[in-house]
Motif scaffolding. Structure first.
Motif, PDB file in Angstrom:
ATOM      1  N   THR A  26      -8.503 -53.350  15.147  1.00  0.00           N
ATOM      2  CA  THR A  26      -9.800 -52.785  15.526  1.00  0.00           C
ATOM      3  C   THR A  26     -10.046 -51.401  14.934  1.00  0.00           C
ATOM      4  O   THR A  26     -11.176 -50.934  14.926  1.00  0.00           O
ATOM      5  CB  THR A  26      -9.941 -52.725  17.060  1.00  0.00           C
ATOM      6  OG1 THR A  26      -8.844 -51.981  17.596  1.00  0.00           O
ATOM      7  CG2 THR A  26      -9.943 -54.127  17.649  1.00  0.00           C
ATOM      8  N   SER A  62     -15.547 -59.889  13.371  1.00  0.00           N
ATOM      9  CA  SER A  62     -16.381 -59.555  14.522  1.00  0.00           C
ATOM     10  C   SER A  62     -15.720 -58.554  15.474  1.00  0.00           C
ATOM     11  O   SER A  62     -16.413 -57.848  16.200  1.00  0.00           O
ATOM     12  CB  SER A  62     -16.766 -60.821  15.297  1.00  0.00           C
ATOM     13  OG  SER A  62     -15.615 -61.472  15.796  1.00  0.00           O
ATOM     14  N   GLN A  63     -14.413 -58.445  15.465  1.00  0.00           N
ATOM     15  CA  GLN A  63     -13.703 -57.487  16.323  1.00  0.00           C
ATOM     16  C   GLN A  63     -13.507 -56.140  15.646  1.00  0.00           C
ATOM     17  O   GLN A  63     -13.064 -55.183  16.272  1.00  0.00           O
ATOM     18  CB  GLN A  63     -12.336 -58.048  16.734  1.00  0.00           C
ATOM     19  CG  GLN A  63     -12.403 -59.361  17.481  1.00  0.00           C
ATOM     20  CD  GLN A  63     -13.223 -59.247  18.754  1.00  0.00           C
ATOM     21  OE1 GLN A  63     -13.010 -58.339  19.553  1.00  0.00           O
ATOM     22  NE2 GLN A  63     -14.176 -60.148  18.924  1.00  0.00           N
ATOM     23  N   THR A 117     -15.157 -53.391  14.729  1.00  0.00           N
ATOM     24  CA  THR A 117     -16.391 -52.624  14.910  1.00  0.00           C
ATOM     25  C   THR A 117     -16.397 -51.311  14.126  1.00  0.00           C
ATOM     26  O   THR A 117     -17.452 -50.737  13.905  1.00  0.00           O
ATOM     27  CB  THR A 117     -16.637 -52.330  16.398  1.00  0.00           C
ATOM     28  OG1 THR A 117     -15.502 -51.643  16.925  1.00  0.00           O
ATOM     29  CG2 THR A 117     -16.866 -53.624  17.168  1.00  0.00           C
ATOM     30  N   ASN A 163     -20.558 -58.857  16.346  1.00  0.00           N
ATOM     31  CA  ASN A 163     -19.635 -58.318  17.344  1.00  0.00           C
ATOM     32  C   ASN A 163     -20.400 -58.110  18.634  1.00  0.00           C
ATOM     33  O   ASN A 163     -21.592 -58.340  18.703  1.00  0.00           O
ATOM     34  CB  ASN A 163     -18.973 -57.009  16.838  1.00  0.00           C
ATOM     35  CG  ASN A 163     -19.955 -55.893  16.608  1.00  0.00           C
ATOM     36  OD1 ASN A 163     -20.763 -55.584  17.457  1.00  0.00           O
ATOM     37  ND2 ASN A 163     -19.885 -55.288  15.440  1.00  0.00           N
TER      38      ASN A 163
END
Length: 158
Positions: free
Chosen positions: A114, A132-133, A135, A154
């Motif tokens: 992340t 999608s994780q 960010t 996300n």
């Protein structure tokens, strides 16, 4: 008695030395060149790698990065231009930059990374990529793959 005492004092020192398996000899040779290891015995002292923040092992003909999971402080990894078909960076949660371009990767899971801000995974054989994780991701280069699915969504924006 002195000999027994010396042996008993030395045993705990042996018990604290932990090693990380490095089965790919070319990966281990790259670590030797970088000063992280000193012989090709299929392992490296974990204390020599667990604080390493930057690792460039690009273009070394490496086929397997098993052992990379113990590089727990790693923030930058460049392993491009090798012969990797798989790459597990799920334990490298501090990673900010990952360059794994020009390999033969068929899958790449960066869902645990992340902190990742830059990902270069072009020129592989990826069919699916889910960021999608990720960010914090601001740079993504995933050209020249076989992507049929690229998930950029996300929880913060859709």
């Amino acid at each position: 008695m002195k000999r027994l005492l010396s042996i008993l004092l030395f045993i705990p020192i042996l018990g604290f030395s932990q090693y990380t398996a490095i089965p790919d000899q070319k990966f281990e040779l790259a670590l030797i060149d970088l000063g992280c290891d000193n012989n090709t015995d299929g392992q490296v002292l974990t204390a020599n790698i667990d604080t390493l923040m930057y690792l460039n092992v690009s273009f070394q003909l490496i086929g397997d990065l098993t052992g990379i999971e113990d590089f727990t402080a790693l923030t930058h990894l460049d392993c491009g231009g090798n012969q990797l078909t798989g790459l597990d960076v799920s334990q490298n949660t501090a990673l900010e930059t990952l360059g794994c371009y020009a390999n033969q990767l068929t899958s790449l899971d960066v869902s645990q990374n992340t902190a990742l801000t830059s990902l270069g995974c072009g020129f592989n054989e990826l069919t699916n990529l889910d960021v999608s994780q990720n960010t914090a991701l601001t740079y993504l280069l995933c050209n020249n793959n076989q992507l049929t699915c690229l998930n950029l969504k996300n929880g913060n924006n859709t």
